[in-house]
Enzyme design. Sequence first.
Site, mmCIF file in Angstrom:
data_model
loop_
_atom_site.group_PDB
_atom_site.id
_atom_site.type_symbol
_atom_site.label_atom_id
_atom_site.label_comp_id
_atom_site.label_asym_id
_atom_site.label_seq_id
_atom_site.Cartn_x
_atom_site.Cartn_y
_atom_site.Cartn_z
ATOM 1 N N TYR A 91 43.315 19.791 28.682
ATOM 2 C CA TYR A 91 43.524 20.916 29.605
ATOM 3 C C TYR A 91 44.852 21.597 29.306
ATOM 4 O O TYR A 91 45.758 21.002 28.752
ATOM 5 C CB TYR A 91 43.521 20.383 31.055
ATOM 6 C CG TYR A 91 42.147 20.123 31.575
ATOM 7 C CD1 TYR A 91 41.380 21.144 32.128
ATOM 8 C CD2 TYR A 91 41.589 18.852 31.487
ATOM 9 C CE1 TYR A 91 40.102 20.907 32.594
ATOM 10 C CE2 TYR A 91 40.305 18.605 31.952
ATOM 11 C CZ TYR A 91 39.574 19.640 32.499
ATOM 12 O OH TYR A 91 38.298 19.400 32.958
ATOM 13 N N ASN A 126 33.889 23.376 27.945
ATOM 14 C CA ASN A 126 34.248 24.787 27.974
ATOM 15 C C ASN A 126 35.757 24.995 27.868
ATOM 16 O O ASN A 126 36.223 25.946 27.229
ATOM 17 C CB ASN A 126 33.692 25.474 29.220
ATOM 18 C CG ASN A 126 34.094 24.787 30.507
ATOM 19 O OD1 ASN A 126 33.735 23.626 30.739
ATOM 20 N ND2 ASN A 126 34.831 25.472 31.369
ATOM 21 N N HIS A 221 28.292 18.288 27.934
ATOM 22 C CA HIS A 221 29.389 18.538 28.872
ATOM 23 C C HIS A 221 28.873 19.032 30.215
ATOM 24 O O HIS A 221 29.309 18.565 31.269
ATOM 25 C CB HIS A 221 30.385 19.544 28.308
ATOM 26 C CG HIS A 221 31.483 19.864 29.270
ATOM 27 N ND1 HIS A 221 32.383 18.924 29.719
ATOM 28 C CD2 HIS A 221 31.808 21.025 29.923
ATOM 29 C CE1 HIS A 221 33.215 19.472 30.584
ATOM 30 N NE2 HIS A 221 32.894 20.751 30.728
ATOM 31 N N HIS A 230 30.289 23.198 40.262
ATOM 32 C CA HIS A 230 29.536 24.101 39.397
ATOM 33 C C HIS A 230 28.040 24.081 39.671
ATOM 34 O O HIS A 230 27.347 25.062 39.395
ATOM 35 C CB HIS A 230 29.783 23.740 37.926
ATOM 36 C CG HIS A 230 31.198 23.938 37.488
ATOM 37 N ND1 HIS A 230 31.787 25.171 37.399
ATOM 38 C CD2 HIS A 230 32.154 23.041 37.106
ATOM 39 C CE1 HIS A 230 33.041 25.047 36.988
ATOM 40 N NE2 HIS A 230 33.286 23.770 36.802
ATOM 41 N N HIS A 256 32.014 18.119 33.385
ATOM 42 C CA HIS A 256 32.105 19.480 33.917
ATOM 43 C C HIS A 256 32.435 19.499 35.408
ATOM 44 O O HIS A 256 33.460 20.051 35.793
ATOM 45 C CB HIS A 256 30.826 20.265 33.625
ATOM 46 C CG HIS A 256 30.992 21.753 33.758
ATOM 47 N ND1 HIS A 256 32.067 22.437 33.230
ATOM 48 C CD2 HIS A 256 30.218 22.697 34.354
ATOM 49 C CE1 HIS A 256 31.939 23.730 33.488
ATOM 50 N NE2 HIS A 256 30.831 23.914 34.168
ATOM 51 N N ASP A 257 31.591 18.959 36.254
ATOM 52 C CA ASP A 257 31.977 18.803 37.653
ATOM 53 C C ASP A 257 32.895 17.593 37.764
ATOM 54 O O ASP A 257 32.575 16.505 37.262
ATOM 55 C CB ASP A 257 30.740 18.634 38.546
ATOM 56 C CG ASP A 257 30.182 19.970 38.998
ATOM 57 O OD1 ASP A 257 30.957 20.948 39.046
ATOM 58 O OD2 ASP A 257 28.987 20.051 39.311
ATOM 59 N N HIS A 258 34.026 17.774 38.451
ATOM 60 C CA HIS A 258 35.060 16.742 38.506
ATOM 61 C C HIS A 258 34.739 15.742 39.611
ATOM 62 O O HIS A 258 35.406 15.673 40.646
ATOM 63 C CB HIS A 258 36.435 17.386 38.727
ATOM 64 C CG HIS A 258 36.875 18.239 37.587
ATOM 65 N ND1 HIS A 258 38.150 18.739 37.462
ATOM 66 C CD2 HIS A 258 36.198 18.673 36.479
ATOM 67 C CE1 HIS A 258 38.250 19.452 36.351
ATOM 68 N NE2 HIS A 258 37.069 19.435 35.752
#
Length: 338
Positions: A91, A126, A221, A230, A256-258
């Site tokens: 990140y 992403n 992902h 998301h 992707h979703d945390h």
Amino acid sequence: MRNKEVMGVGNLCLVMLLILMIGTGGGGGVCYAELERFEHPPKPDGSLSFLVLGDWGRRGAFNQSQVAVQMGRIGEALGIDFVVSTGDNFYDNGLTGDQDPAFEESFTNVYTADSLQKQWYSVLGNHDYRGDAEAQLSPLLRKIDKRWLCLRSFVVNAADVAELFFVDTTPFVKMYFTDTKDHTYDWRGVNSSKTYTANLLEDLEMALKESTAKWKIVVGHHAIRSIGHHGDTQELIDRLLPILRANNVDLYMNGHDHCLEHISDTESPIQFLTSGAGSKAWRGDIKGSNRPGLRFFYDGQGFMSVQLSRSESSIVFYDVSGKALHRWDLSKQLHQAI
């Protein structure tokens, strides 16, 4: 189709990965061929165990280091064979190049436990595409840390026990091309998303049809099904999910979703497993808990373990303190009878 042994030594490993990079668009071009395959033998008793982590690389912040400590503890207890990363490895915007210190600061210097000194198989997320995406694919990173192996799409074969099919899902998502929100994406090696994804699906379908493994596991992902921030990824529901259903895939794993999440498909035996809680989590960000097939949802940090034999599987989700939150056991005989 070329077979490769993982965790090789010296120049031979680097040469093989350089060849691999050229064949998968890592050098900037586009070359469509069968998915690259890596052999990772199971243990002598035919069992296989690994950890799954996603959305993690923050130089140890947002509890990344704490999660890493518990991964080391659980990894030792299970005798893991490798680690799977579901993407968004660095990140906020991937790596700036193959000399970016963030690679060591967010990976090498964080996952230091003895049990985690195994092969890491990673896909791009992403956020990784917002930086120098090809840097993460570079064999030069393996000079820094030999555990690292990140490609766009590939297959890991564990004899007849399991095959893991890693899929580059970011190019499927239209918004990254049409509504970038001031972000810049590195599409070298992708060029036309329509052609790239069509060829990838063709290669994946061929590999799935040819697989004789007891367990077929697909890793990407983006979520296919999720009640997190998301939510569902419609492009994957439309294009990827039918292929998974038609080819008897057992597990689809994503980040992707945390969060940590388990949803059972309502039309097939597929289990959707989200492990995207490697560092920053999104507390209270949920789209509804009455989703058909929802087995488990946790909006904190953590990771997942997978244990497989030829007839049994066990999946466990852990929080940042290493507490087991949810366990799901499957028998292959019963699974095939659903």
